[in-house]
Scaffold this motif. Sequence first.
Motif, short mmCIF file in Angstrom:
data_model
loop_
_atom_site.label_atom_id
_atom_site.label_comp_id
_atom_site.label_asym_id
_atom_site.label_seq_id
_atom_site.Cartn_x
_atom_site.Cartn_y
_atom_site.Cartn_z
N ARG A 17 0.84 -1.22 0.00
CA ARG A 17 0.00 0.00 0.00
C ARG A 17 0.87 1.26 0.00
NH1 ARG A 17 -3.03 -3.76 3.64
NH2 ARG A 17 -5.04 -4.14 2.65
N ALA A 21 1.35 4.15 -3.16
CA ALA A 21 1.08 5.58 -3.01
C ALA A 21 2.31 6.40 -3.36
CB ALA A 21 0.63 5.87 -1.57
N SER A 67 0.16 3.03 6.93
CA SER A 67 -0.03 3.10 5.48
C SER A 67 -1.02 4.20 5.07
CB SER A 67 -0.48 1.74 4.95
OG SER A 67 -1.62 1.30 5.64
N CYS A 71 -0.39 7.33 2.59
CA CYS A 71 -1.26 7.64 1.43
C CYS A 71 -1.68 9.11 1.48
CB CYS A 71 -2.49 6.74 1.41
SG CYS A 71 -2.13 5.03 0.97
N GLU A 72 -2.08 9.58 2.65
CA GLU A 72 -2.50 10.99 2.78
C GLU A 72 -1.34 11.92 2.44
OE1 GLU A 72 -5.30 12.26 3.02
OE2 GLU A 72 -6.65 11.01 4.20
N CYS A 74 1.19 11.30 0.50
CA CYS A 74 1.41 11.22 -0.95
C CYS A 74 0.36 12.02 -1.72
CB CYS A 74 1.42 9.77 -1.41
SG CYS A 74 2.88 8.87 -0.83
N LEU A 81 -4.89 11.14 -6.05
CA LEU A 81 -5.03 9.97 -5.17
C LEU A 81 -6.38 9.97 -4.44
CD1 LEU A 81 -1.41 9.48 -3.81
CD2 LEU A 81 -2.82 7.73 -4.91
N HIS A 100 -8.54 -0.08 6.12
CA HIS A 100 -7.38 0.06 7.00
C HIS A 100 -7.69 -0.49 8.40
CE1 HIS A 100 -4.34 2.43 9.42
NE2 HIS A 100 -3.60 1.80 8.56
N VAL A 160 -6.51 6.28 -3.34
CA VAL A 160 -6.12 5.63 -2.08
C VAL A 160 -7.04 4.44 -1.79
CG1 VAL A 160 -5.86 5.96 0.41
CG2 VAL A 160 -5.09 7.76 -1.17
N ILE A 163 -5.73 1.58 -3.61
CA ILE A 163 -4.45 1.17 -3.01
C ILE A 163 -4.70 0.37 -1.74
CG2 ILE A 163 -2.46 2.14 -1.76
CD1 ILE A 163 -2.30 4.27 -4.01
#
Length: 219
Positions: A17, A21, A67, A71-72, A74, A81, A100, A160, A163
């Motif tokens: 994950r 990202a 993770s 992602c946030e 990124c 995303l 998650h 996301v 992902i």
Amino acid sequence: MNRLLIGTRRYSSWSLRGWLAVRVAKLNVLDQVIPLRGGGQTVEIHRISPNGMVPFLEHDGAQVWESLAICEYCAEFAPSLWPAERIARAHARSIAAEMHAGFCGVRQAFPMNLGRDRQPRPQLDEAAQKDIATIDRIWSETRERYGAGGGYLFGSELTVADIMFAPIVTRFRSYAIALSPRAQAYAEAILAHPFLREWYELAQAEPKEWLLDSYESLV
Ligand SMILES: N[C@@H](CCC(=O)N[C@@H](CS)C(=O)NCC(=O)O)C(=O)O
């Protein structure tokens, strides 16, 4: 140091994950792979990462773990995303967080093992069956409502939400889980994504010494 700390690609679903990202956001970081010892015993990771786990990102002075937080982070560099539209974005955030935080039935019954190809387990427990049905519904409904522009949950861009679910897609393939036609088509779109293919190739090239018997001997 700019790096993404990850575990054995064959087994580490959370690493996948974070890596996806980082790839979508095109962050200039080196991957540092630490072979997992299994059972949460990878002391080399515990020594480096603030939560004792991978993925762990260090980028231009920022340290990011978990993770979803990666992602946030990124998404600040790659706004695609998250879906651009507010209501779609709210839905994406909800299902990403749901993944998650949950689906332990599936996670426990089907440990990620990219070396396992379409081999069912002899029995599915109730929790796993329930999770499979919920995930199938989430994928199907999201695709129906928001996916018209492409093959992913919210159309043509990998979000996301995709992902977060990507390692579930690989597990469903590994364990030959039967899905509805709509969910199956989505799973195939994810597996065909160039980043997923790259991850599979890198996983295949990992040293044999990194194989863990507890994963490989699972019936
Ligand atoms: N909630 C964490 C979970 C991360 C996680 O469980 N990572 C595992 C590998 S997949 C780990 O680092 N285990 C530590 C160990 O093997 O000692 C996240 O979202 O990043």
